[in-house]
Design a protein around this motif. Structure first.
Motif, short mmCIF file in Angstrom:
data_model
loop_
_atom_site.label_atom_id
_atom_site.label_comp_id
_atom_site.label_asym_id
_atom_site.label_seq_id
_atom_site.Cartn_x
_atom_site.Cartn_y
_atom_site.Cartn_z
N PHE A 143 28.35 76.28 32.82
CA PHE A 143 29.46 76.45 31.86
C PHE A 143 28.91 76.25 30.45
N ASP A 144 29.74 76.67 29.46
CA ASP A 144 29.30 76.55 28.06
C ASP A 144 30.04 75.45 27.30
N THR A 145 31.37 75.50 27.29
CA THR A 145 32.10 74.55 26.43
C THR A 145 32.98 73.59 27.22
N GLU A 146 33.34 72.51 26.52
CA GLU A 146 34.22 71.49 27.10
C GLU A 146 35.57 72.10 27.50
N GLU A 147 36.14 72.88 26.59
CA GLU A 147 37.44 73.49 26.84
C GLU A 147 37.38 74.38 28.10
N GLU A 148 36.32 75.19 28.15
CA GLU A 148 36.17 76.12 29.28
C GLU A 148 36.07 75.35 30.62
N VAL A 149 35.28 74.30 30.62
CA VAL A 149 35.03 73.62 31.90
C VAL A 149 36.27 72.89 32.40
N ILE A 150 37.09 72.41 31.47
CA ILE A 150 38.34 71.75 31.89
C ILE A 150 39.24 72.76 32.60
N GLN A 151 39.36 73.95 31.99
CA GLN A 151 40.20 74.99 32.60
C GLN A 151 39.68 75.35 34.00
N ARG A 152 38.36 75.53 34.07
CA ARG A 152 37.79 75.96 35.36
C ARG A 152 37.88 74.85 36.41
N ALA A 153 37.65 73.62 35.99
CA ALA A 153 37.74 72.50 36.95
C ALA A 153 39.17 72.39 37.48
N ASN A 154 40.15 72.64 36.61
CA ASN A 154 41.55 72.55 37.02
C ASN A 154 42.04 73.81 37.75
N GLY A 155 41.20 74.83 37.84
CA GLY A 155 41.63 76.12 38.37
C GLY A 155 41.62 76.24 39.88
N VAL A 156 42.03 75.19 40.57
CA VAL A 156 42.17 75.24 42.04
C VAL A 156 43.51 74.61 42.40
N LYS A 157 43.92 74.78 43.66
CA LYS A 157 45.24 74.23 44.02
C LYS A 157 45.19 72.70 44.20
N TYR A 158 43.98 72.17 44.41
CA TYR A 158 43.85 70.73 44.70
C TYR A 158 43.70 69.88 43.44
N GLY A 159 43.84 68.57 43.57
CA GLY A 159 43.65 67.66 42.45
C GLY A 159 43.41 66.24 42.92
N LEU A 160 42.33 66.03 43.67
CA LEU A 160 42.10 64.69 44.24
C LEU A 160 41.13 63.85 43.39
N ALA A 161 39.86 64.24 43.34
CA ALA A 161 38.87 63.39 42.67
C ALA A 161 37.93 64.26 41.84
N ALA A 162 37.59 63.79 40.65
CA ALA A 162 36.63 64.52 39.80
C ALA A 162 35.60 63.53 39.29
N THR A 163 34.41 64.02 38.98
CA THR A 163 33.43 63.16 38.31
C THR A 163 32.99 63.84 37.02
N VAL A 164 32.75 63.02 36.00
CA VAL A 164 32.32 63.53 34.70
C VAL A 164 31.03 62.80 34.33
N TRP A 165 30.02 63.57 33.94
CA TRP A 165 28.73 62.97 33.57
C TRP A 165 28.44 63.29 32.11
N SER A 166 28.41 62.26 31.27
CA SER A 166 28.12 62.43 29.84
C SER A 166 27.87 61.06 29.26
N SER A 167 27.08 61.01 28.15
CA SER A 167 26.90 59.71 27.50
C SER A 167 27.75 59.61 26.23
N ASP A 168 28.60 60.62 26.01
CA ASP A 168 29.49 60.61 24.84
C ASP A 168 30.83 60.01 25.27
N VAL A 169 31.09 58.79 24.81
CA VAL A 169 32.26 58.07 25.32
C VAL A 169 33.57 58.75 24.95
N GLY A 170 33.61 59.35 23.77
CA GLY A 170 34.82 60.06 23.34
C GLY A 170 35.10 61.23 24.27
#
Ligand code: NAD
Length: 489
Positions: A404-431
């Protein structure tokens, strides 16, 4: 099987009203690591469920009137007894489910023990609400009482772990229960029944009816004297349970499937992220509702990530689950293995790349495991978001990696399924971590880690991943009936 063979089969019995009772018919249960039938499970139906519900109803007045402290002591005793037999339980869970002995020893059975200790403790610490209305001369307060007979239905992936996660809060709150474990993994529930009397649990407080979902499960869901159903399993079964229980307006808790994303930003600490994401993809053969199956990697580190991720995945050894050096055991059944393999075939047909595992690397198994249901950890890349491999729950050792390229894009794509159980995010930017966690449609978000649980806090899914939450407060609320009382002075 030969006569000699059939004599050695383990035969389970239902546990009703404090007694083991045989059933008129049985189902075969397989050892997934050998492909052999090794156990016979009661094929219970309406009649057995009726007897179990009656026993639970009869036990309710006495059990529900015990103090939380008395119930707590019994739960703690039961935890001690299971812990005392931890090795036997772990061996049984591994043989029945196909999971590695290491996983059963370190995750399944310790967590089952902990479930009882946790609710034995938490039941002592609940406080109900009180408000005051001085101008009206009134105080209001709430009281909570157990609901009655709870129907508990659990899946095959973490058999005793998930069943006790329901039994413990239900009985701690003063309910009595009828439990129905998965017909594919019933042995450890049956072993636990042998310890209930010794723990001091009165007969009828915990009843276990074994059998299929269609017969035993549905009889429980449809029983008019079972006002609460706590279910963990697939979304499809949950829909059926919702329909079947609707005429009775039952209280339902539904913990369902997932299609869990991991989002890896280019500032992630890959030395932590890669081994954890391999584990979150392949632990317990990928047969955990919380397992990662879609990995979104920011383009700048995509190639490096893939290379290192595949190298790490290849280190996971697949084979005999009772060998403590093995990382990946057998899948639950022949049918499930076929289903998981078919996803890999479809991905290939759609033009995705299979980087390791199924169809790419040789799988060598010991002589005794040739007929077992094994599959190597499989990594798929360049698969489209619309592909069934990126949309449907596979529930096996298969994970997809995409860029993926951008934060906005990846949020849309991650949410683009019928499920919503568990996600993991890897970054050192706390904001960024907070922003992304806030916007993900997911009941649980882990950042820079996976499967770190505090049982006090809510567990459960959004969207098609479930309704309701489980946890110290959530399970207490689910398994009790609340009443608001107003006193005028
Ligand atoms: P499943 O839905 O096939 O079966 C779960 C249980 O429901 C079994 O005991 C089964 O016998 C019973 N059942 C089936 N049909 C029934 C019916 N009509 N009425 C009543 N009971 C019925 O699920 P499974 O294949 O055993 O388990 C895998 C699924 O469970 C996956 O989707 C996984 O994600 C999900 N799961 C969710 C969680 C969670 O906490 N969210 C945890 C573990 C597993």
């Amino acid at each position: 099987p030969t006569m000699a063979h059939s004599k050695t089969l383990l035969v389970l019995e239902n546990f009703i009203g404090g007694k083991f009772v045989p059933c008129s018919s049985y189902i075969d249960s397989y050892n997934p690591s050998t492909g052999d039938v090794y156990c016979r499970v009661p094929d219970s139906g309406k009649e057995e469920v009726e007897a179990a519900v009656k026993a639970a109803k009869d036990a309710f007045p006495v059990w529900s009137s015990k103090s939380p402290l008395e119930r707590s002591q019994i739960l703690n005793k039961l935890a001690d007894l299971i812990e005392h037999d931890l090795e036997a339980f772990a061996q049984a869970e591994s043989k029945d489910q196909g999971k590695t002995i290491t996983f059963a020893r370190t995750v399944d059975i310790p967590r089952a023990v902990h479930n009882f200790r946790f609710f034995a403790s938490s039941i002592l610490h609940h406080v109900t609400e009180c408000t005051q209305m001085p101008t009206m001369g009134c105080v209001h307060y709430t009281s909570r009482t157990p609901v009655g007979v709870a129907g508990l239905i659990s899946p095959w992936n973490l058999p005793l772990y998930l069943l006790t996660w329901k039994i413990a809060p239900a009985i701690a709150c003063g309910n009595t229960v009828v439990a129905k474990p998965s017909e594919m993994t019933s042995v450890t529930a049956w072993m636990m029944c042998k310890l209930l009397e010794k723990a001091g649990l009165p007969p009828g407080v915990v009843n276990v009816v074994f059998g299929t979902g269609a017969k035993a499960g549905e009889a429980l869901v449809c029983h008019p004297d079972v006002p609460v159903i706590s279910f963990t399993g697939s979304t499809l079964t949950a829909q059926r349970i919702t329909e079947k229980s609707a005429p009775h307006c039952k209280r339902l808790s539904l913990e369902l499937g997932g299609k869990n994303p991991a989002i890896v930003f280019d500032d992630a600490d890959l030395s932590q992220c890669i081994p954890t994401t391999v584990r979150s993809s392949f632990a317990n053969q990928g047969e955990i509702c919380l397992c990662t199956s879609r990995i979104f990697v920011q383009r700048g580190i995509y190639n490096e990530f893939l290379k290192r991720f595949v190298a790490e995945a290849k280190k996971w050894k697949t084979g005999n689950p009772s060998d403590p050096t093995i990382d990946v055991g057998a899948l639950i059944s022949k049918e499930h293995l076929e289903k998981v393999r078919n996803y890999v075939k479809k991905a290939q047909a759609e033009g995705a790349r299979i980087l390791c595992g199924e169809g790419v690397d040789p799988l060598t198994l010991p002589p005794g495991n040739q007929k077992g249901y094994f599959m190597l950890p499989t990594v798929i890349a360049e698969v489209k978001d619309e592909s069934c491999c990126m949309q449907e729950e596979i529930f096996g050792p298969v994970t997809c990696v995409v860029a993926f390229d951008t934060e906005e894009e990846v949020i849309q794509r991650a949410n683009g399924v019928k499920y919503g159980l568990a996600a993991t995010v890897w970054s050192s930017d706390v904001g960024r971590v907070h922003r992304v966690a806030h916007r993900l449609q997911s009941g649980l978000v882990w950042t820079n880690c996976w499967l770190v649980r505090d049982l006090n806090l809510p567990f459960g899914g959004m969207k098609a991943s479930g309704i309701g939450r489980e946890g110290a407060k959530d399970s207490y609320e689910f398994f009790t009936e609340v009443k608001t009382i107003t006193i005028k002075h």
